[in-house]
Write a protein that holds these residues in place. Structure first.
Motif: not given
Length: 404
Positions: A131-137, A322-325
């Motif tokens: 879930y990290r990528s989704s949480a950061m997004g 660009t931030v979460p990526l």
């Protein structure tokens, strides 16, 4: 109904980023009244905001490193207090030097303590890998919601109260960052323990950064993020003045910045979701290239309230995507141990670009009477950033000392 610790963490993190990022996105509205009040050139105001972005970037690795090692609580509290002080002191900053100290130095330090690198250092430790990528997004999207919410509020405060009382109201709002620090500190303590560094913070920063700098992908990420900062801060600060110069009403600019924030909610969240399924470097390359196309079309079309709204919506979708990526690539390469610091180091490159974007906007306008050259630079740099991200790798082996 009792809220789960994870939900509370994400809500508090989103509120912090929303407030911190939301307030700063309205600074462009203070450019006309403050320059008229004190007889400044646009370069004077732009230089102060340029220093803000540069200081934000320079202090970010240190704020991130302290959050990595000791938790985010004290960092966020200090940031909230600096934020309130900087906004309040802007009201008595009657010359360029004082403005550079309040809006520049103090607010730059405040932003380094209250934005993505510090918040993400908690999320990546407390949220499961899947879930990290989704949480950061989701958290990055909250910064966009803050822009959507705060831009019309700031415009309304300036129109209704004047620019000076508006700054005092914003100072009081920013003080809310202090109590919001508690849930993040608790989540940091609950997350898997991070071994205490045996080196000093400074030596730890130089060691981890030196290992990361050896990787070509890390350097290319920094180059791309430089362009991101140049584009978004130039547009965010100078777009209201650009539209005013071309005879459009003030509400067109406030609507445009609000639309950027609104569409960025979707764009940032979607980029975070896509980053969990597809190549993050390829997605970054696509974002930078499409930005350049959108800017070019905006400049070629007749300038109307409709074209401004379409431009704002399109740029908003690409704004903070660009931030979460970028942070996701850093985690893939180097793990979570030094994410706050390494994310901050890459962000420093972003803020060097931000400094040049906002400052050159003021300088070139004062010299030429228009923003044409800066718009051209934004387009060319976007293409260069797209090319820089294409060779970035996500699975490159990194030294064991850098990875978690």
């Amino acid at each position: 109904m009792k809220m789960s610790p994870m939900t509370l963490l994400l809500l508090a993190a989103s509120a912090i980023v929303s407030l911190s990022m939301g307030v700063r996105h309205g600074f462009g509205f203070f450019l006309p009244p403050m320059t008229q009040e004190f007889g400044w050139t646009r370069e004077t105001f732009a230089l102060a905001l340029g220093i803000q972005n540069l200081m934000w970037g320079a202090a970010q690795p240190f704020a991130g490193a302290f959050a990595d090692r000791y938790g985010p609580g004290r960092v966020l509290v200090i940031g909230g207090l600096l934020y309130a002080a900087g906004l309040a002191l802007m009201t008595v900053s009657a010359n360029g030097w004082l403005l550079s100290g309040s809006a520049g130095l103090l607010l730059g330090l405040a932003l380094s303590c209250t934005t993505y690198s510090v918040v993400f250092s908690v999320i990546v430790r407390a949220v499961p890998d899947s879930y990290r990528s989704s949480a950061m997004g989701l958290t990055a999207a909250a910064g966009s919601f803050g822009q959507f919410l705060m831009v019309p509020i700031e415009r309304g405060l300036i129109d209704g109260l004047g620019w000076m009382p508006a700054l005092l109201v914003l100072a009081a709002l920013s003080a809310l960052l202090v109590p919001l620090a508690a849930p993040l500190q608790r989540a940091y303590v609950r997350a898997p323990a991070v071994p205490k560094a045996t080196l000093s913070v400074w030596r730890g920063i130089t060691h981890a950064f030196g290992e990361a700098w050896q990787q070509r992908s890390f350097r290319l990420l920094m180059a791309g993020y430089f362009v991101c900062g140049f584009q978004v801060v130039f547009i965010g600060v100078h777009l209201p003045a650009y539209l005013r110069d071309h005879g459009l009403a003030g509400n067109v600019a406030s609507t445009a910045l609000a639309l950027i924030g609104l569409f960025n909610i979707a764009g940032t969240y979607i980029s975070g979701k896509l980053g969990g399924r597809y190549s993050k470097p390829y997605l970054l390359a696509g974002i930078y290239f499409v930005r350049s196309v959108v800017i070019a079309i905006f400049l070629l079309l007749p300038l109307t309230s409709t074209s401004v709204a379409v431009f704002a919506a399109a740029m908003g979708f690409l704004w903070l995507s660009t931030v979460p990526l970028t942070n996701g690539v850093i985690v893939s390469l180097f793990g979570i141990k030094n994410l706050g610091m390494l994310s901050g180091a890459v962000f420093f490159s972003h803020q060097v670009g931000s400094f040049l974007g906002v400052w050159l906007g003021g300088v070139i306008y004062d010299r030429t009477g228009n923003y044409d050259l800066v718009w051209g630079l934004a387009i060319g740099l976007g293409v260069a950033a797209a090319l820089a991200n294409l060779p970035v790798k996500e699975t490159l082996a990194a030294p064991a000392e850098v990875r978690a």
